[in-house]
Write a protein that holds these residues in place. Structure first.
Motif, mmCIF file in Angstrom:
data_model
loop_
_atom_site.group_PDB
_atom_site.id
_atom_site.type_symbol
_atom_site.label_atom_id
_atom_site.label_comp_id
_atom_site.label_asym_id
_atom_site.label_seq_id
_atom_site.Cartn_x
_atom_site.Cartn_y
_atom_site.Cartn_z
ATOM 1 N N ILE A 184 13.273 -11.368 16.129
ATOM 2 C CA ILE A 184 14.458 -10.758 15.496
ATOM 3 C C ILE A 184 15.602 -10.502 16.476
ATOM 4 O O ILE A 184 16.715 -10.876 16.121
ATOM 5 N N PRO A 185 15.580 -9.943 17.565
ATOM 6 C CA PRO A 185 14.622 -9.053 18.210
ATOM 7 C C PRO A 185 14.769 -7.619 17.679
ATOM 8 O O PRO A 185 15.880 -7.096 17.597
ATOM 9 N N ALA A 186 13.651 -7.021 17.328
ATOM 10 C CA ALA A 186 13.635 -5.657 16.793
ATOM 11 C C ALA A 186 13.765 -4.644 17.924
ATOM 12 O O ALA A 186 13.312 -4.875 19.036
ATOM 13 N N ASP A 187 14.376 -3.518 17.602
ATOM 14 C CA ASP A 187 14.467 -2.402 18.538
ATOM 15 C C ASP A 187 13.358 -1.389 18.281
ATOM 16 O O ASP A 187 13.067 -0.550 19.128
ATOM 17 N N LEU A 188 12.768 -1.465 17.083
ATOM 18 C CA LEU A 188 11.737 -0.517 16.664
ATOM 19 C C LEU A 188 10.930 -1.149 15.538
ATOM 20 O O LEU A 188 11.477 -1.871 14.707
ATOM 21 N N VAL A 189 9.641 -0.853 15.502
ATOM 22 C CA VAL A 189 8.781 -1.230 14.381
ATOM 23 C C VAL A 189 8.347 0.073 13.721
ATOM 24 O O VAL A 189 7.863 0.985 14.401
ATOM 25 N N VAL A 190 8.545 0.178 12.409
ATOM 26 C CA VAL A 190 8.104 1.355 11.655
ATOM 27 C C VAL A 190 7.091 0.865 10.641
ATOM 28 O O VAL A 190 7.388 0.011 9.818
ATOM 29 N N MET A 191 5.887 1.416 10.713
ATOM 30 C CA MET A 191 4.856 0.965 9.779
ATOM 31 C C MET A 191 3.939 2.104 9.373
ATOM 32 O O MET A 191 3.714 3.038 10.140
ATOM 33 N N GLY A 192 3.452 1.998 8.167
ATOM 34 C CA GLY A 192 2.480 2.962 7.684
ATOM 35 C C GLY A 192 1.121 2.664 8.279
ATOM 36 O O GLY A 192 0.825 1.532 8.654
ATOM 37 N N THR A 193 0.317 3.702 8.367
ATOM 38 C CA THR A 193 -1.040 3.526 8.869
ATOM 39 C C THR A 193 -1.982 4.383 8.042
ATOM 40 O O THR A 193 -1.610 5.450 7.561
ATOM 41 N N SER A 230 0.828 -1.206 0.000
ATOM 42 C CA SER A 230 0.000 0.000 0.000
ATOM 43 C C SER A 230 0.867 1.263 0.000
ATOM 44 O O SER A 230 2.060 1.211 0.325
ATOM 45 N N ALA A 231 0.255 2.375 -0.365
ATOM 46 C CA ALA A 231 0.960 3.662 -0.344
ATOM 47 C C ALA A 231 1.383 4.019 1.073
ATOM 48 O O ALA A 231 2.452 4.595 1.277
ATOM 49 N N THR A 232 0.580 3.664 2.060
ATOM 50 C CA THR A 232 0.942 3.983 3.442
ATOM 51 C C THR A 232 2.138 3.149 3.887
ATOM 52 O O THR A 232 3.014 3.652 4.599
ATOM 53 N N ALA A 233 2.218 1.900 3.480
ATOM 54 C CA ALA A 233 3.382 1.073 3.809
ATOM 55 C C ALA A 233 4.629 1.636 3.152
ATOM 56 O O ALA A 233 5.716 1.612 3.732
ATOM 57 N N GLU A 234 4.478 2.154 1.949
ATOM 58 C CA GLU A 234 5.592 2.793 1.238
ATOM 59 C C GLU A 234 6.093 4.008 2.015
ATOM 60 O O GLU A 234 7.305 4.232 2.117
ATOM 61 N N CYS A 235 5.182 4.771 2.588
ATOM 62 C CA CYS A 235 5.572 5.917 3.432
ATOM 63 C C CYS A 235 6.352 5.431 4.649
ATOM 64 O O CYS A 235 7.349 6.044 5.036
ATOM 65 N N GLY A 236 5.899 4.350 5.249
ATOM 66 C CA GLY A 236 6.615 3.768 6.381
ATOM 67 C C GLY A 236 8.010 3.319 5.984
ATOM 68 O O GLY A 236 8.976 3.529 6.723
#
Length: 192
Positions: free
Chosen positions: A137-146, A43-49
């Motif tokens: 993973i362990p991830a330190d941060l999750v970045v996602m579009g909304t 999605s366009a929002t995921a692309e922004c993320g």
């Protein structure tokens, strides 16, 4: 330290951890987020993320973990014959691989290391897969579009982003797509 212009900073972790290594090493560099998980759905929002995660990863010298959750749950309900479901699942898998490949190419072009993760959601929600991967993973941060849905749309459609924010044990950065404004034509004789 009253009256002093010195500031004492306590390390976030015990010596030997990230803060300890940064203080002992030279030059002094502290990477706040080493592993950033970026869920992608095309999605366009995921692309922004993704764009935001790339910029952050460049600044932090981080690695991106690019995740596409192949949502095959509707196929498991038996709505389609097995052969048709298998063909559709293969098409969804190819789509996910292409999506992750494009994202990994963008990361490579930006000089950001990345790992592609394609996971199938046979039961449950996509948000559950995101949360599981963040721990694994362990991830330190999750970045996602909304999409930033509100009211009835949020109630009916649900929100993976909301579920991730509420269920995550690591920080989550939500990125909304900027709305583009279409200029309105002014009536003749009016001042701008």
């Amino acid at each position: 330290m009253r009256g002093s212009n010195k500031t004492a900073i306590a390390p976030a972790r015990a010596p030997g951890g990230l803060a300890g290594r940064a203080i002992q090493g030279s030059p002094l560099t502290i990477t706040m987020y080493q592993r950033i998980l970026v869920p992608l759905d095309g999605s366009a929002t995921a692309e922004c993320g993704l764009r935001e995660a790339l910029a952050l990863a460049q600044a932090q010298r981080s690695s991106l973990y690019l995740l596409h959750a192949l949502d095959s749950f509707p196929l498991t309900l038996g709505a389609a014959p097995d052969e048709a479901a298998d063909r559709l699942r293969a098409r969804l898998r190819r789509y996910g691989e292409d999506l992750l490949g494009r994202a990994a190419a963008a990361a490579s072009e930006a000089g950001v290391p990345s790992v592609m993760l394609l996971r199938e959601v046979a039961t449950g929600r996509v948000a559950d897969v995101i949360l599981q991967e963040a721990v694994r993973i362990p991830a330190d941060l999750v970045v996602m579009g909304t999409h930033g849905r509100r009211g009835f749309n949020k109630l009916v459609l649900g929100s993976n982003a909301q579920a991730v924010v509420h269920g995550s044990s690591v920080p989550v950065l939500l990125v909304r797509q900027r709305e583009t404004l279409v200029p309105q034509a002014l009536p003749p004789g009016s001042d701008p």
